[in-house]
Design a protein around this motif. Sequence first.
Motif, PDB file in Angstrom:
ATOM      1  N   TYR A 519       0.843  -1.195   0.000  1.00  0.00           N
ATOM      2  CA  TYR A 519       0.000   0.000   0.000  1.00  0.00           C
ATOM      3  C   TYR A 519       0.879   1.245   0.000  1.00  0.00           C
ATOM      4  O   TYR A 519       1.836   1.348   0.768  1.00  0.00           O
ATOM      5  CB  TYR A 519      -0.904  -0.012   1.226  1.00  0.00           C
ATOM      6  CG  TYR A 519      -1.675   1.267   1.448  1.00  0.00           C
ATOM      7  CD1 TYR A 519      -2.713   1.633   0.601  1.00  0.00           C
ATOM      8  CD2 TYR A 519      -1.353   2.109   2.507  1.00  0.00           C
ATOM      9  CE1 TYR A 519      -3.413   2.803   0.803  1.00  0.00           C
ATOM     10  CE2 TYR A 519      -2.061   3.284   2.729  1.00  0.00           C
ATOM     11  CZ  TYR A 519      -3.087   3.629   1.862  1.00  0.00           C
ATOM     12  OH  TYR A 519      -3.784   4.797   2.059  1.00  0.00           O
ATOM     13  N   SER A 520       0.563   2.202  -0.875  1.00  0.00           N
ATOM     14  CA  SER A 520       1.440   3.364  -1.063  1.00  0.00           C
ATOM     15  C   SER A 520       0.954   4.622  -0.354  1.00  0.00           C
ATOM     16  O   SER A 520       1.646   5.644  -0.372  1.00  0.00           O
ATOM     17  CB  SER A 520       1.589   3.660  -2.561  1.00  0.00           C
ATOM     18  OG  SER A 520       0.322   3.923  -3.142  1.00  0.00           O
ATOM     19  N   GLY A 521      -0.218   4.584   0.261  1.00  0.00           N
ATOM     20  CA  GLY A 521      -0.720   5.765   0.958  1.00  0.00           C
ATOM     21  C   GLY A 521      -0.113   5.911   2.346  1.00  0.00           C
ATOM     22  O   GLY A 521       0.767   5.148   2.750  1.00  0.00           O
ATOM     23  N   LYS A 522      -0.582   6.894   3.064  1.00  0.00           N
ATOM     24  CA  LYS A 522      -0.064   7.165   4.409  1.00  0.00           C
ATOM     25  C   LYS A 522      -0.826   6.331   5.438  1.00  0.00           C
ATOM     26  O   LYS A 522      -2.057   6.310   5.440  1.00  0.00           O
ATOM     27  CB  LYS A 522      -0.192   8.656   4.736  1.00  0.00           C
ATOM     28  CG  LYS A 522       0.437   9.044   6.066  1.00  0.00           C
ATOM     29  CD  LYS A 522       0.137  10.496   6.432  1.00  0.00           C
ATOM     30  CE  LYS A 522       0.896  11.477   5.589  1.00  0.00           C
ATOM     31  NZ  LYS A 522       0.723  12.873   6.085  1.00  0.00           N
ATOM     32  N   ILE A 523      -0.089   5.631   6.323  1.00  0.00           N
ATOM     33  CA  ILE A 523      -0.681   4.825   7.389  1.00  0.00           C
ATOM     34  C   ILE A 523      -0.403   5.509   8.725  1.00  0.00           C
ATOM     35  O   ILE A 523       0.751   5.816   9.049  1.00  0.00           O
ATOM     36  CB  ILE A 523      -0.095   3.402   7.406  1.00  0.00           C
ATOM     37  CG1 ILE A 523      -0.323   2.705   6.055  1.00  0.00           C
ATOM     38  CG2 ILE A 523      -0.721   2.578   8.530  1.00  0.00           C
ATOM     39  CD1 ILE A 523       0.379   1.370   5.938  1.00  0.00           C
TER      40      ILE A 523
END
Length: 782
Positions: A519-523
């Motif tokens: 996953y490339s979004g912000k966690i």
Amino acid sequence: MAGEKRNRIKELSDMQRAGRQKILMFTDWYEPGFKAGGPIQACKNVVAGLKGTYDFFVLCSDRDLGDQVPYKGIPVNQWIKTETGVNIWYASPDFMGKRRLLKLLEEVKPDFVYFNSMYSFKYTLLPLWILLNNRYHGKMILAPRGMLHKGALKIKYIKKVVFLKMFLLIGWSRKIIFQATDEQERKDIEFFFTGRANVAVVEDIPTFNDQPLQERSKEKGSLKCIFLSRIHPKKNLHYFLDLLKEVDHDIEIGFDIYGSEDHHDYAEQCKKIAASLPPNIKVRFMGGVPFNRVFEMLRQYHVFVLPTLGENYGHAIFEALSTGLPVMISDQTPWRNLEPLKVGWDIPLQMKEKFMDAITRAAGWDQREYMEWSEGAYTYAKEYLQELHALEKYRQLFSSPETKSILLFTDWYEPGYKAGGPIQSCRNIVNILKGEYEFYIICSDRDLGDQAPYQGIPVNKWIRNEAGVNIWYASPDFITRNRVKQLVENINPDFVYFNSMYSRLYTLLPLWVLLWNHYSGKIILAPRGMLHKGALKRKYFKKYIFLRLFRFIAWHRKVIFHATNKQEQKDILFFFSTKAKITVLDNIPNTSLRQWRSKIKRPDELSCVFISRIHPKKNLYYFLKILTELGSDVKLVFDVYGMEEDKNYAKDCRQLSSLLGTNIRVDFKGPIPYDQVFATMRAYHLFVLPTLGENYGHVIYEALSAGDPVLISDQTPWRYLENKKAGWDLPLSEKDQFKEALGKALAWKQEEYDEWSRNAFELARDSFDIPRLHDRYRKLFG
């Protein structure tokens, strides 16, 4: 020709440097076309209203609806700049292909792309596929133009539903903004795309008749009616023609029908009905009429007729009203409740007798009555236009950044309340940001400790609540690797927020799924005080092993920790070293407007309240033990609210309270919903929470805002309270200080108590700069 092309490319480059944003509009038909009716008007009026602010590039067919030949005198397959400064590309039928469209997109480099249809293959589906396949980063807006209305779906229903299911399945509905022109169309969009669609409600811009109202001659017993629309089953012309069979023979009606024969078989059906009407009914099929003659035509009639199966707007209806024509339409348009205003009728199609009554009444008008309704229609349209503010809404549609999505995992969410603070933390984040972000919340279908799910709430499906938040209430067996993976892929969130450190189903499993699938979004992970030394005292060894493993597999480097204060930042750094990325950001309190109110307080009497989970971490037993050590002369009421999360611990607390004398009354009240907390707090003098550790303490804030001084441990962010005369934050090692504080509180007289109570209220009120906090949360999700 090559020189003209180079000049055009240079002109496009100059526009880019000039800084004006560009809108590329795909529409099957544009002016000088007119046979498609409202969709052309909708585009034309948007362009006319905004061409001074944006550079428009309109890509459309080179011929009108149903025509076999192109417009005369208009060059095809090249950009033409009109006298009004709008760029139009009239495409021949064989022009629309992948390579050619890609080349046009590279030339124009639009900031926004606008689609004027739901189903058009060449002017919606093909270019939309090309844009998505080539990772276009601008904003894409799609206007369904009423094509999702139940009336429109009656025609080719199965084919359309299958298409819409595919549109949803491949995820296109999540990558565009739908423009609905009214609330009904918004509901239609959300019905098909299950609450996942990003919808902006922006009304169409109508064309207004700029001529003054002209008086028409009207004789009692006769009526001149006009139908101005495409002759198509959706427009339901045959319905009105059938009604005319029932008109009394002493009423004379002239009915002229203007519009292109969009559906040949249907047009023949209508002509056949018209030919069978009695001699007092004169029907004429007049053909299509260009836009520049519409108002001229309308002025020749008394009443406008459109028994449509559904309109998302109805440009022709507004144009009729603006020329002073009362309208006789179905109730399947946004134009409603017309009869009380004396501007027309909007009648359910199943109530044919009401249509007949309207026809008879309109035919019976004399000159005075007719002019009363005509003036009402004209004034209604004029006032509507003045209140519309549609241009400003279109500017917002073409200027505001695309709404980003936040997927939030939390064990419990409202209507749950038994878990206390973590639910409030999530709820307040959502409330403050829901107008700027699209929220998707995945949570349990039941409250903390409950065996049964919430009543009346569907499980394992998206529900969009009244606040516009999407919630998935998951049954206990729902959360699996594959299902979480599917949900994440469907939403494609920009941010994922975890509301717990240890939750297996709502942090660890979905976090593993995200990282495993790159996953490339912000966690973002909020430990919610679970790394505090007080919280770690319970099951210490198990938690310590888990945290070491978390660090060993380097998950701490792949998330951003949300700490709510400096102490929590230190706790995170202690376990995960300086390589952990941390944002320190206060929790958001309940910002509802509250006022201080005095409570009756007599010396030597004190009512105390505890509102929290009954769990060792909250340390209720500690305070009960202090109460057993007070003298028999102390009169005190202590009410305990909260769910018994740890049954054995709760049992110990109850047993200890039973040892107290009659001078100290302890009552276990059970849990209360969040919306009752503030009112409950107001019934007591002092709030008590000797907690082992809180990262924030929502309930402490609620107590202060209710005007309750607080008696708490020093293991929360609420410190130095005695100096502020708002309460006490004391070390748990100093029991005598707790006893001393209770003695002072017991001794309060009314005036002194009011001082402490008001200070508590003002501390809560002044403890947060909400606009600044709002801005910092924007940055966290920025």
